[in-house]
Write an enzyme that holds these catalytic residues in place. Structure first.
Site, PDB file in Angstrom:
ATOM      1  N   HIS A 141      -2.785  37.558  57.705  1.00  0.00           N
ATOM      2  CA  HIS A 141      -4.045  37.692  57.560  1.00  0.00           C
ATOM      3  C   HIS A 141      -3.676  37.655  55.676  1.00  0.00           C
ATOM      4  O   HIS A 141      -2.569  38.067  55.214  1.00  0.00           O
ATOM      5  CB  HIS A 141      -4.101  39.501  57.407  1.00  0.00           C
ATOM      6  CG  HIS A 141      -5.463  39.505  57.235  1.00  0.00           C
ATOM      7  ND1 HIS A 141      -5.659  39.487  56.241  1.00  0.00           N
ATOM      8  CD2 HIS A 141      -6.386  39.648  58.221  1.00  0.00           C
ATOM      9  CE1 HIS A 141      -7.262  40.047  56.540  1.00  0.00           C
ATOM     10  NE2 HIS A 141      -6.844  40.503  57.456  1.00  0.00           N
ATOM     11  N   ASP A 219       3.749  43.896  57.094  1.00  0.00           N
ATOM     12  CA  ASP A 219       1.859  44.749  57.771  1.00  0.00           C
ATOM     13  C   ASP A 219       1.608  45.201  59.247  1.00  0.00           C
ATOM     14  O   ASP A 219       1.535  43.684  59.660  1.00  0.00           O
ATOM     15  CB  ASP A 219       1.634  42.602  56.919  1.00  0.00           C
ATOM     16  CG  ASP A 219       0.108  43.330  57.443  1.00  0.00           C
ATOM     17  OD1 ASP A 219      -0.427  43.792  58.490  1.00  0.00           O
ATOM     18  OD2 ASP A 219      -1.178  42.096  57.106  1.00  0.00           O
ATOM     19  N   GLN A 222      -2.615  46.244  62.688  1.00  0.00           N
ATOM     20  CA  GLN A 222      -2.640  45.603  64.054  1.00  0.00           C
ATOM     21  C   GLN A 222      -1.314  46.456  64.557  1.00  0.00           C
ATOM     22  O   GLN A 222      -1.304  47.278  65.931  1.00  0.00           O
ATOM     23  CB  GLN A 222      -2.879  44.858  64.132  1.00  0.00           C
ATOM     24  CG  GLN A 222      -3.413  43.384  64.203  1.00  0.00           C
ATOM     25  CD  GLN A 222      -5.483  43.552  64.228  1.00  0.00           C
ATOM     26  OE1 GLN A 222      -5.495  44.593  64.837  1.00  0.00           O
ATOM     27  NE2 GLN A 222      -6.434  43.782  63.067  1.00  0.00           N
ATOM     28  N   LYS A 245      -8.564  50.887  61.596  1.00  0.00           N
ATOM     29  CA  LYS A 245      -7.635  49.543  63.282  1.00  0.00           C
ATOM     30  C   LYS A 245      -6.794  50.969  64.164  1.00  0.00           C
ATOM     31  O   LYS A 245      -7.140  50.767  64.739  1.00  0.00           O
ATOM     32  CB  LYS A 245      -7.038  48.705  62.329  1.00  0.00           C
ATOM     33  CG  LYS A 245      -7.028  48.477  61.125  1.00  0.00           C
ATOM     34  CD  LYS A 245      -7.688  46.625  61.724  1.00  0.00           C
ATOM     35  CE  LYS A 245      -8.023  46.200  60.219  1.00  0.00           C
ATOM     36  NZ  LYS A 245      -8.532  44.775  60.320  1.00  0.00           N
ATOM     37  N   CYS A 385      -9.496  35.773  58.884  1.00  0.00           N
ATOM     38  CA  CYS A 385      -8.542  35.840  57.758  1.00  0.00           C
ATOM     39  C   CYS A 385      -7.386  34.807  57.658  1.00  0.00           C
ATOM     40  O   CYS A 385      -6.199  35.852  57.442  1.00  0.00           O
ATOM     41  CB  CYS A 385      -8.513  36.843  57.037  1.00  0.00           C
ATOM     42  SG  CYS A 385     -10.266  38.106  56.014  1.00  0.00           S
TER      43      CYS A 385
HETATM   44  N1  PLP Z   1      -3.466  42.619  57.994  1.00  0.00           N
HETATM   45  C1  PLP Z   1      -3.711  42.308  58.942  1.00  0.00           C
HETATM   46  C2  PLP Z   1      -3.622  41.754  60.610  1.00  0.00           C
HETATM   47  C3  PLP Z   1      -4.697  42.963  59.606  1.00  0.00           C
HETATM   48  O1  PLP Z   1      -5.385  42.670  61.513  1.00  0.00           O
HETATM   49  C4  PLP Z   1      -6.282  43.081  58.611  1.00  0.00           C
HETATM   50  C5  PLP Z   1      -7.249  43.636  59.178  1.00  0.00           C
HETATM   51  O2  PLP Z   1      -8.159  42.899  59.533  1.00  0.00           O
HETATM   52  C6  PLP Z   1      -5.733  43.323  57.144  1.00  0.00           C
HETATM   53  C7  PLP Z   1      -3.995  42.810  57.000  1.00  0.00           C
HETATM   54  C8  PLP Z   1      -5.916  44.036  56.350  1.00  0.00           C
HETATM   55  O3  PLP Z   1      -6.592  45.266  56.514  1.00  0.00           O
HETATM   56  P1  PLP Z   1      -7.613  45.973  55.377  1.00  0.00           P
HETATM   57  O4  PLP Z   1      -8.728  45.326  55.255  1.00  0.00           O
HETATM   58  O5  PLP Z   1      -8.069  47.094  56.608  1.00  0.00           O
HETATM   59  O6  PLP Z   1      -6.616  46.907  54.002  1.00  0.00           O
END
Ligand code: PLP
Length: 427
Positions: A141, A219, A222, A245, A385
């Site tokens: 992401h 990260d 998910q 999430k 993203c």
């Molecule tokens: N990383 C992953 C794999 C995600 O799916 C997301 C959100 O869609 C993020 C990072 C970013 O999360 P946040 O927008 O809650 O900071």
């Protein structure tokens, strides 16, 4: 655990838990699922973007603002005592969700993005220099790409990428060549939001440990939402995740870090609550986690996150996972019957979380999403993203249905029916 005040003991967070997994019963806990959109019952399949919230979480937020709202760690009055107690109890609860044994290793953040930026700024600045290497994968992401690009630009470090194969899995044979004595940090996703791939992080961590003394960040945006996570068993150094999430509020998340790393890291931001002593020319820092929590935090969010974890913890996790996998398998099978469909990511539903991304030859993902929305079906369209993933497949965007434990086979059927309309319109 401190004892909660008597009135909280009987408060909403302690409400009765569902006895066994029953999807219809669980759906009743989520008010937002029971509405009509454009004249159709809502089918919510955008859970990888954010999940809906159960009444148990909404009640706790309301209860907090109605009864206990006060600033934490500073008031000597009853409301501040209650707020502080609930806020710190939530930290212990959320730390427990990811297997952390010391809750002071859990820093409240705004979410995964904020947590990764914290590590890139606070750890990166003292440990990454010119010519050093940062290992990422193209599956990441943007939240786990751009903070490292900013760090690399500032320090002169070099970013290297683990590539993926066409099934959306990391090409692990490359790992040996990608790791070197210059590798300072390896930052990877536990589960991909764009393809749903459940990544073999434990194997990768073991190989990183053998080859380098790099720090490993996962990260977990998910991962924490769909898998059982134990940060110590995973053997990582940092794990970042988001409440929204996984049934919790937006604007709150957790960054777990190994205590020895957090202790030696400089603060990320300066302000109230993160200091021990402030003098004219310098200050000294509070200990972790407060050192990284400058200013008035998202108190209600943290307490709501605790309530979300309490809610999830009362559910039979294995059955939820099995249900999600069964649903994904069913949806993939039904989708495969559509003309001109291309489904991305691992072919085996067991190898992915709730995410099913696809394209149709007949229509652009944005048109697909608009047309199914008119039928009450909420999916996401775009690059998610994850532009490096889109570039890998040579597509500008995909449509993405993402399932959570409260979805049903009927939701998958409604999606497929709505896609039938797309094919008719673009015939
Ligand atoms: N990383 C992953 C794999 C995600 O799916 C997301 C959100 O869609 C993020 C990072 C970013 O999360 P946040 O927008 O809650 O900071």
């Amino acid at each position: 655990m401190p004892t909660l005040p008597a009135d909280l003991d009987s408060g909403p967070r302690r409400g009765p838990a569902p006895a066994a997994f029953d999807v219809e019963r669980l759906r009743a806990d989520f008010p937002a699922l029971h509405q009509e959109v454009h004249g159709h019952p809502l089918v919510y399949l955008d859970n990888a973007a954010t999940t809906q919230k159960p009444t148990a979480v909404l009640d706790v937020l309301r209860h907090y603002y109605e009864r206990d709202n006060a600033n934490v760690h500073r008031g000597i009055h009853e409301l501040s005592r209650r707020a502080t107690e609930e806020y710190e109890a939530a930290r212990r609860t959320v730390a427990g969700w990811i297997g952390a044994t010391d809750s002071s290793e859990l820093i409240w953040t705004r979410g995964t993005t904020d947590g990764i930026n914290l590590v890139a700024a606070a750890w990166g600045v003292d440990h990454v220099g010119e010519g050093d290497e940062i290992l990422l994968s193209i599956l990441e992401h943007h939240s786990n790409l751009v903070p490292w690009q900013l760090l690399a630009r500032r320090t002169g470090a070099r970013i290297r990428y683990l590539e993926i194969d066409d099934d959306g899995g990391w090409i692990l044979d490359d790992l040996g060549d990608l790791l070197s004595s210059r590798t300072r940090i390896v930052a990877l996703s536990h589960v991909s939001n764009a393809l749903g791939t459940i990544n073999p992080v434990q194997d990768v961590v073991a190989r990183v440990r053998e080859a380098t003394d790099a720090v490993v960040l996962l990260d977990g945006a998910q991962g924490a939402a769909h898998l059982e996570v134990d940060v110590n068993a995973l053997g990582v150094d940092f794990y970042a995740f988001s409440a929204h999430k996984m049934c919790g509020p937006t604007g709150i998340g957790g960054l777990w870090g190994r205590r020895e790393l957090l202790d030696e890291m400089a603060p990320y931001q300066g302000g109230g609550e993160m200091i021990s002593l402030v003098e004219r020319d310098s200050s000294t820092w509070a200990s972790v986690p407060q050192k990284f929590e400058a200013g008035t935090p998202n108190i209600a969010g943290a307490i709501g996150f605790g309530a979300a974890v309490d809610y999830l913890s009362a559910l039979p996790h294995d059955q939820l996972l099995a249900h999600e996998r069964e649903l994904v398998g069913y949806a993939m099978e039904r989708l495969r019957s559509l003309e001109g469909i291309r489904i991305f990511g691992p072919p085996d539903p067991e190898a992915r979380s709730g995410v099913v991304p696809f394209t149709l030859d007949a229509a652009h993902p944005h048109d697909i999403s608009t047309i199914v929305d008119a039928k009450g079906v909420a999916i996401r369209a775009g690059h998610h993203c994850a532009q490096l993933v889109m570039q890998h497949y040579g597509v500008p965007a995909t449509a993405r249905a993402s399932f959570y434990f409260y979805n049903t086979r009927d939701d998958a059927d409604r999606l497929v029916d709505a896609l039938g309309d797309v094919l008719e319109i673009f015939g």
